[in-house]
Design a protein around this motif. Structure first.
Motif, PDB file in Angstrom:
ATOM      1  N   MET A 178       4.952 -12.642  -3.988  1.00 37.19           N
ATOM      2  CA  MET A 178       3.596 -13.063  -3.711  1.00 37.19           C
ATOM      3  C   MET A 178       2.670 -12.703  -4.863  1.00 37.19           C
ATOM      4  N   GLY A 179       2.975 -11.636  -5.584  1.00 38.76           N
ATOM      5  CA  GLY A 179       2.145 -11.236  -6.706  1.00 38.76           C
ATOM      6  C   GLY A 179       1.607  -9.832  -6.551  1.00 38.76           C
ATOM      7  N   SER A 180       0.698  -9.479  -7.435  1.00 33.96           N
ATOM      8  CA  SER A 180       0.097  -8.147  -7.435  1.00 33.96           C
ATOM      9  C   SER A 180      -1.258  -8.190  -6.740  1.00 33.96           C
ATOM     10  N   LEU A 181      -1.579  -7.108  -6.052  1.00 35.64           N
ATOM     11  CA  LEU A 181      -2.816  -7.014  -5.292  1.00 35.64           C
ATOM     12  C   LEU A 181      -3.613  -5.807  -5.769  1.00 35.64           C
ATOM     13  N   LEU A 182      -4.890  -6.007  -6.025  1.00 38.30           N
ATOM     14  CA  LEU A 182      -5.805  -4.911  -6.346  1.00 38.30           C
ATOM     15  C   LEU A 182      -6.654  -4.661  -5.109  1.00 38.30           C
ATOM     16  N   VAL A 183      -6.587  -3.449  -4.581  1.00 41.06           N
ATOM     17  CA  VAL A 183      -7.376  -3.072  -3.413  1.00 41.06           C
ATOM     18  C   VAL A 183      -8.552  -2.240  -3.901  1.00 41.06           C
ATOM     19  N   VAL A 184      -9.758  -2.646  -3.519  1.00 45.25           N
ATOM     20  CA  VAL A 184     -10.978  -1.956  -3.944  1.00 45.25           C
ATOM     21  C   VAL A 184     -11.648  -1.367  -2.712  1.00 45.25           C
ATOM     22  N   GLY A 185     -11.872  -0.062  -2.742  1.00 46.84           N
ATOM     23  CA  GLY A 185     -12.527   0.622  -1.637  1.00 46.84           C
ATOM     24  C   GLY A 185     -11.581   1.573  -0.936  1.00 46.84           C
ATOM     25  N   ALA A 186     -12.119   2.486  -0.165  1.00 51.37           N
ATOM     26  CA  ALA A 186     -11.397   3.512   0.590  1.00 51.37           C
ATOM     27  C   ALA A 186     -10.841   4.579  -0.345  1.00 51.37           C
ATOM     28  N   ASP A 187     -10.861   5.802   0.125  1.00 51.89           N
ATOM     29  CA  ASP A 187     -10.342   6.912  -0.667  1.00 51.89           C
ATOM     30  C   ASP A 187      -8.823   6.882  -0.721  1.00 51.89           C
ATOM     31  N   HIS A 188      -8.203   6.648   0.426  1.00 55.64           N
ATOM     32  CA  HIS A 188      -6.747   6.611   0.521  1.00 55.64           C
ATOM     33  C   HIS A 188      -6.349   5.412   1.373  1.00 55.64           C
ATOM     34  N   LEU A 189      -5.245   4.800   1.020  1.00 56.22           N
ATOM     35  CA  LEU A 189      -4.785   3.643   1.782  1.00 56.22           C
ATOM     36  C   LEU A 189      -3.795   4.018   2.871  1.00 56.22           C
ATOM     37  N   GLY A 190      -3.150   5.158   2.740  1.00 56.65           N
ATOM     38  CA  GLY A 190      -2.197   5.587   3.751  1.00 56.65           C
ATOM     39  C   GLY A 190      -1.043   4.603   3.880  1.00 56.65           C
ATOM     40  N   VAL A 191      -0.722   4.217   5.103  1.00 52.92           N
ATOM     41  CA  VAL A 191       0.411   3.321   5.358  1.00 52.92           C
ATOM     42  C   VAL A 191       0.100   1.871   4.989  1.00 52.92           C
ATOM     43  N   ILE A 192      -1.138   1.570   4.695  1.00 50.66           N
ATOM     44  CA  ILE A 192      -1.511   0.200   4.337  1.00 50.66           C
ATOM     45  C   ILE A 192      -0.733  -0.270   3.114  1.00 50.66           C
ATOM     46  N   THR A 193      -0.490   0.606   2.167  1.00 50.35           N
ATOM     47  CA  THR A 193       0.277   0.241   0.972  1.00 50.35           C
ATOM     48  C   THR A 193       1.665  -0.268   1.346  1.00 50.35           C
ATOM     49  N   ASN A 194       2.365   0.461   2.191  1.00 53.78           N
ATOM     50  CA  ASN A 194       3.710   0.049   2.605  1.00 53.78           C
ATOM     51  C   ASN A 194       3.678  -1.252   3.387  1.00 53.78           C
ATOM     52  N   LYS A 195       2.678  -1.426   4.219  1.00 56.21           N
ATOM     53  CA  LYS A 195       2.574  -2.663   5.003  1.00 56.21           C
ATOM     54  C   LYS A 195       2.293  -3.855   4.101  1.00 56.21           C
TER      55      LYS A 195
END
Length: 93
Positions: A1-18
């Motif tokens: 799908m490609g690379s994703l840049l996430v902007v915001g939040a201090d920590h992503l936690g399990v969101i990265t794995n999902k």
């Protein structure tokens, strides 16, 4: 799908794995806490940008949107909950 840049939040936690499990190859994260973040450039390998609206200041969001537009990178907005993020990704990608 490609690379994703996430902007915001201090920590992503399990969101990265999902995000990886739904098909993204690479996830980069910028917290947006520091004022100097508005000067950062978007890496060249980014395919999509996800702005977490409840954890980012308005100025950074505006700057990211302008930079993404100049590089023709799609920007998506969601709250920092997996259900909100998944809904946005599912409808947009």
């Amino acid at each position: 799908m490609g690379s994703l840049l996430v902007v915001g939040a201090d920590h992503l936690g399990v969101i990265t794995n999902k995000l990886l499990s739904v098909g993204f190859d690479e996830i980069l994260h910028i917290s947006g806490r520091k004022v100097q973040m508005v000067k950062k450039e978007i890496p060249g390998n980014i395919s999509f940008i996800l702005v977490l609206t409840d954890y980012v200041n308005h100025n950074l969001s505006t700057v990211i949107k302008q930079k993404a537009k100049s590089q023709s990178i799609p920007v998506f907005y969601a709250k920092r909950s997996w259900s909100s993020i998944y809904q946005v990704i599912k409808n947009a990608v």
